[in-house]
Design a protein around this motif. Sequence first.
Motif, PDB file in Angstrom:
ATOM      1  N   ARG A  26     -39.626 -35.068  68.178  1.00 49.38           N
ATOM      2  CA  ARG A  26     -40.335 -34.587  69.358  1.00 49.38           C
ATOM      3  C   ARG A  26     -39.787 -35.249  70.621  1.00 49.38           C
ATOM      4  NH1 ARG A  26     -40.701 -38.862  71.100  1.00 49.38           N
ATOM      5  NH2 ARG A  26     -42.146 -40.554  70.695  1.00 49.38           N
ATOM      6  N   ASN A  28     -41.519 -36.330  74.260  1.00 51.35           N
ATOM      7  CA  ASN A  28     -42.802 -36.344  74.973  1.00 51.35           C
ATOM      8  C   ASN A  28     -42.539 -36.050  76.454  1.00 51.35           C
ATOM      9  OD1 ASN A  28     -45.487 -36.608  75.510  1.00 51.35           O
ATOM     10  ND2 ASN A  28     -45.461 -38.851  75.621  1.00 51.35           N
ATOM     11  N   PRO A  43     -46.511 -33.646  74.366  1.00 45.99           N
ATOM     12  CA  PRO A  43     -45.182 -33.589  73.746  1.00 45.99           C
ATOM     13  C   PRO A  43     -44.773 -32.168  73.355  1.00 45.99           C
ATOM     14  CG  PRO A  43     -46.794 -34.189  72.106  1.00 45.99           C
ATOM     15  CD  PRO A  43     -47.563 -33.914  73.375  1.00 45.99           C
ATOM     16  N   ALA A  45     -42.389 -30.299  70.093  1.00 47.95           N
ATOM     17  CA  ALA A  45     -41.561 -30.472  68.886  1.00 47.95           C
ATOM     18  C   ALA A  45     -40.191 -29.887  69.215  1.00 47.95           C
ATOM     19  CB  ALA A  45     -42.183 -29.742  67.704  1.00 47.95           C
ATOM     20  N   ASP A 168     -46.887 -38.852  67.619  1.00 44.15           N
ATOM     21  CA  ASP A 168     -45.639 -38.374  67.010  1.00 44.15           C
ATOM     22  C   ASP A 168     -45.910 -37.554  65.749  1.00 44.15           C
ATOM     23  OD1 ASP A 168     -44.714 -39.994  68.996  1.00 44.15           O
ATOM     24  OD2 ASP A 168     -44.026 -41.593  67.665  1.00 44.15           O
ATOM     25  N   ILE A 171     -47.551 -34.049  66.663  1.00 42.73           N
ATOM     26  CA  ILE A 171     -46.658 -32.995  67.174  1.00 42.73           C
ATOM     27  C   ILE A 171     -45.655 -32.576  66.102  1.00 42.73           C
ATOM     28  CG2 ILE A 171     -45.149 -34.687  68.369  1.00 42.73           C
ATOM     29  CD1 ILE A 171     -45.902 -31.131  69.590  1.00 42.73           C
ATOM     30  N   SER A 172     -45.210 -33.531  65.274  1.00 41.41           N
ATOM     31  CA  SER A 172     -44.279 -33.154  64.211  1.00 41.41           C
ATOM     32  C   SER A 172     -44.982 -32.254  63.197  1.00 41.41           C
ATOM     33  CB  SER A 172     -43.717 -34.396  63.507  1.00 41.41           C
ATOM     34  OG  SER A 172     -42.810 -34.011  62.497  1.00 41.41           O
ATOM     35  N   GLY A 175     -46.495 -28.783  65.997  1.00 40.36           N
ATOM     36  CA  GLY A 175     -45.877 -28.169  67.175  1.00 40.36           C
ATOM     37  C   GLY A 175     -45.672 -26.672  66.975  1.00 40.36           C
ATOM     38  N   ALA A 368     -38.215 -25.907  72.236  1.00 40.95           N
ATOM     39  CA  ALA A 368     -39.470 -26.186  71.533  1.00 40.95           C
ATOM     40  C   ALA A 368     -39.446 -25.475  70.186  1.00 40.95           C
ATOM     41  CB  ALA A 368     -40.645 -25.697  72.370  1.00 40.95           C
ATOM     42  N   GLY A 371     -43.673 -27.008  64.161  1.00 43.20           N
ATOM     43  CA  GLY A 371     -43.931 -28.240  63.443  1.00 43.20           C
ATOM     44  C   GLY A 371     -43.533 -28.090  61.978  1.00 43.20           C
TER      45      GLY A 371
END
Length: 377
Positions: A26, A28, A43, A45, A168, A171-172, A175, A368, A371
């Motif tokens: 990601r 941010n 953030p 991904a 982290d 978002i992983s 996302g 982007a 996830g």
Amino acid sequence: MQSIITHEFNSRFNQSPQFIVRAPGRVNLIGEHTDYNDGFVLPMAIDRAMWIALRIRNDRQVMLHSLDFSSPAEFSLNDINHGSHWDEYIRGMAWGLQDANYDLNGWDGILGSSIPIGAGLSSSAALEMVSAMAFSVVGNWDFKPNRMAKIGQTVENDWIGANTGIMDQMISASGRAKHAMLIDCRKLLSQQIPFPSNIAVVVMDTTTRHTHTDSGYNERREQCESAARIFKVSHLRDVTMDEFKLRSSDLDEILMRRARHVISENERVLNAAKALFVGDAIEIGRLMNASHTSMRDDFEITNDELNIMVQIAQSQPGCFGARMTGGGFGGSAVALIQEDVTISFDKNVYNTYLEATNREPQIFICKASNGAEVVLK
Ligand code: GLA
């Protein structure tokens, strides 16, 4: 990466993989060191990820070969000990999932990564989320993003010893392509915000490195907790800028500056999210620049190379704003720029940074991405 790990899998195991899973790194955009203060982050991904091609085993052994490291991760789920290197995150995730009562089964896999390690792009959270995804397809249970993110955070805190927040992993795990994600780290609520297609997100790796266990990361967290205690709240999220101004003299100089960063950064994140909703890149850029100044002067988590990189980026034509991104003390900066200046931006930043620091930066445009997901089943 999918074809590389598939090929490697075929030649090592003499068959095609049963599953392929991936989880992204990601970047941010804004909201640094706010997550463990129960605050807000924004953030995205990115299209750099950890990938695993795998097959189920009929025992409780995990055997994962990496394209980047010579020794494999190899352990039994009956007796998970600490490893010594990258495999810590896989072992940790297995430990965390079993501790949360998930049913785990063994597997063989090949790991490939396009995330630079230690660059502040969350390679470790991606490794946690991709291994959780591997365990979920093998065990045939649901990968619930918030739940997996929470377990990933526990692994960082209790297995690795880094007192990191939840950003982290969140978002992983969840996302979405073409979106940035506003996360309320107290409620674990996230909101996907469309990212304008005419703005490019550029990651600029200074190639200076950090670790969260021995950098000032844990110390910053302790300082925030001390400041919160003095304000008599559980987290700095609960202090408004007006309250801070009234009572800042209760804090010593360092705690005052640490708290000012967090409280102002939370405001900037919410304002940046509003600006993103209406596609106002100029306002987001202004907030990103202010965020960098706050991290440099109040939170003191930048280094010379990050400051030089950000200053070079900010002074390029077509740049809306730039800031350090991630935990700090090294790693990458991020800039928002007009799509049509990407080539000249890349060239100018590269040359000027190299000349100023004698280090060759790594600069790449990020898109982007989704996830954690199953790519082949
Ligand atoms: C690291 C941590 C996150 C967050 C950032 C700083 O990436 O893993 O939890 O605290 O630093 O915003």
